[in-house]
Design a protein around this motif. Structure first.
Motif, PDB file in Angstrom:
ATOM      1  N   ALA A   1       0.812  -1.209   0.000  1.00 56.25           N
ATOM      2  CA  ALA A   1       0.000   0.000   0.000  1.00 56.25           C
ATOM      3  C   ALA A   1       0.846   1.260   0.000  1.00 56.25           C
ATOM      4  O   ALA A   1       0.388   2.325  -0.374  1.00 56.25           O
ATOM      5  N   THR A   2       2.100   1.172   0.437  1.00 57.81           N
ATOM      6  CA  THR A   2       2.944   2.357   0.508  1.00 57.81           C
ATOM      7  C   THR A   2       3.782   2.560  -0.747  1.00 57.81           C
ATOM      8  O   THR A   2       4.510   3.528  -0.839  1.00 57.81           O
TER       9      THR A   2
ATOM     10  N   LEU B   1       6.062  12.559   7.114  1.00 60.41           N
ATOM     11  CA  LEU B   1       5.912  11.198   6.584  1.00 60.41           C
ATOM     12  C   LEU B   1       7.251  10.532   6.270  1.00 60.41           C
ATOM     13  O   LEU B   1       7.280   9.416   5.749  1.00 60.41           O
ATOM     14  N   GLU B   2       8.335  11.196   6.593  1.00 66.79           N
ATOM     15  CA  GLU B   2       9.659  10.663   6.253  1.00 66.79           C
ATOM     16  C   GLU B   2       9.832   9.240   6.797  1.00 66.79           C
ATOM     17  O   GLU B   2       9.545   8.959   7.964  1.00 66.79           O
ATOM     18  N   GLY B   3      10.294   8.349   5.928  1.00 69.13           N
ATOM     19  CA  GLY B   3      10.536   6.969   6.320  1.00 69.13           C
ATOM     20  C   GLY B   3       9.324   6.066   6.272  1.00 69.13           C
ATOM     21  O   GLY B   3       9.441   4.856   6.460  1.00 69.13           O
TER      22      GLY B   3
ATOM     23  N   LEU C   1      -2.690  14.623  10.737  1.00 68.58           N
ATOM     24  CA  LEU C   1      -3.187  13.859   9.593  1.00 68.58           C
ATOM     25  C   LEU C   1      -2.151  12.839   9.136  1.00 68.58           C
ATOM     26  O   LEU C   1      -2.486  11.689   8.815  1.00 68.58           O
ATOM     27  N   CYS C   2      -0.891  13.245   9.119  1.00 71.06           N
ATOM     28  CA  CYS C   2       0.170  12.324   8.706  1.00 71.06           C
ATOM     29  C   CYS C   2       0.336  11.192   9.714  1.00 71.06           C
ATOM     30  O   CYS C   2       0.611  10.044   9.334  1.00 71.06           O
ATOM     31  N   ALA C   3       0.168  11.493  10.994  1.00 74.14           N
ATOM     32  CA  ALA C   3       0.228  10.436  12.004  1.00 74.14           C
ATOM     33  C   ALA C   3      -0.910   9.444  11.782  1.00 74.14           C
ATOM     34  O   ALA C   3      -0.732   8.227  11.941  1.00 74.14           O
TER      35      ALA C   3
END
Length: 327
Positions: free
Chosen positions: A7-8, A124-126, A84-86
């Motif tokens: 999915a990523t 969103l890094e990583g 939101l990113c979390a």
């Protein structure tokens, strides 16, 4: 676990890019839409397709992996985008994912305005989750053309790996297909390696025939995805519009061998609606499209309702919707 990691992946690392082709006006003008037949077909979907228990949970988890988790408000802040990113990193509560055996599940992307691209990329890094930026004078698409091209470049330079562009509706309404093709081609080139989604703003195109023709022109010009709406129109994603766009995608694939993605956006907020859209995709395009690299939901509140349904599947009890906020 392997499937949830997929999915990523960025769409362009899984599916070949759409190189586009020369504008074929004969093909475009042959595209028609029988509204009554389309509406009858769309009306059969919600009541005819039903999945229950483990199967429903699996489909809903798949839907989570296809969400472009979105915030497009004038009062967006870095704090909101951080939350939101979390949520994109862990879209469903950890104990629910553990019970389902789906640790590692993430959303398909995070979608923001240009000013929030750099913060989103940092947050969103990583994670492997791409940032999508709305662009080209979103939502109306009426800013000067050179500024729309420059906006794409700015977002790509800031780290956006997907660009959601808006077309000029006037080209569709006036039947100026060459102008629409040239515009979309220029946007595609400005995106470079970034994945490009063409927002048709279908609620403002007048007829389903216009939707069919605009879909074909956008794909001929190199769009990797076609998307229904900005979410700001009075009418956004609907099943009849989706059926028209999906069949245009199918026709394009049959003629060229190129798979184009589809993104309904705006107004999809319930888990049962997500299941209906997934059933439509499966029936009209097949299982190949039931993946984040070829199908996305443009949504924010949808995730909360899906998480609520998954909690019910695991615990047998419904919780209040406020306990599953997106950010």
């Amino acid at each position: 676990m392997h499937e949830t990691r997929l999915a990523t992946h960025l769409p362009q690392t899984v599916e070949p890019r759409n190189p586009g082709l020369a504008l074929d006006l004969d093909w475009v003008m042959r595209a028609t839409a029988n509204r009554s037949a389309i509406e009858r077909r769309a009306a059969t979907l919600p009541g005819r397709r039903s999945v229950k228990k483990d199967h429903q949970a699996a489909w809903l988890a798949r839907a989570v992996s296809m969400i472009d988790l979105t915030t497009l408000s004038g009062d967006d802040t870095e704090g909101r985008v951080r939350r939101l990113c979390a949520k994109a990193r862990q879209p469903v509560r950890a104990d629910i994912l553990e019970a389902l055996g789906l640790e590692g599940l993430t959303t398909g992307a995070v979608c923001v305005y240009h000013d929030m691209v750099a913060p989103a990329v940092s947050f969103l890094e990583g994670s492997g989750i791409p940032v999508a930026a709305v662009s080209t004078g979103f939502p109306a698409g009426l800013s000067p053309f050179h500024l729309r091209l420059a906006e794409i470049g700015e977002s790509v330079n800031a780290g956006a790996q997907e660009i959601d562009i808006v077309i000029s509706r006037r080209h569709v309404l006036s039947g100026n297909w060459q102008a629409l093709y040239d515009e979309m081609r220029a946007f595609r080139e400005a995106c470079g390696d970034a994945h490009v989604k063409a927002i048709l703003a279908t609620g403002e195109l007048g007829t389903l025939q216009n939707v069919a023709r605009a879909s074909l022109v956008a794909m001929m010009a190199g769009a990797d995805f076609i998307k229904t709406s900005t979410g700001k129109e009075s009418v956004n994603a609907t099943l009849p519009v989706s059926l028209v766009m999906i069949r245009a995608i199918r026709d394009f694939h049959d003629a060229t061998g190129v798979r184009i993605g589809y993104k309904p956006a705006g107004g999809i907020s319930k888990a049962k609606d997500a299941l209906t859209y997934l059933a439509l995709i499966k029936e009209e395009l097949g299982d190949d499209w039931l993946s984040p690299h070829l199908f996305r939901f443009g949504a924010s509140s949808l995730l909360g309702d899906i998480e609520r349904q998954l909690e019910h599947h695991v615990t047998g009890a419904y919780s209040a919707a406020w306990r599953h906020a997106s950010a």
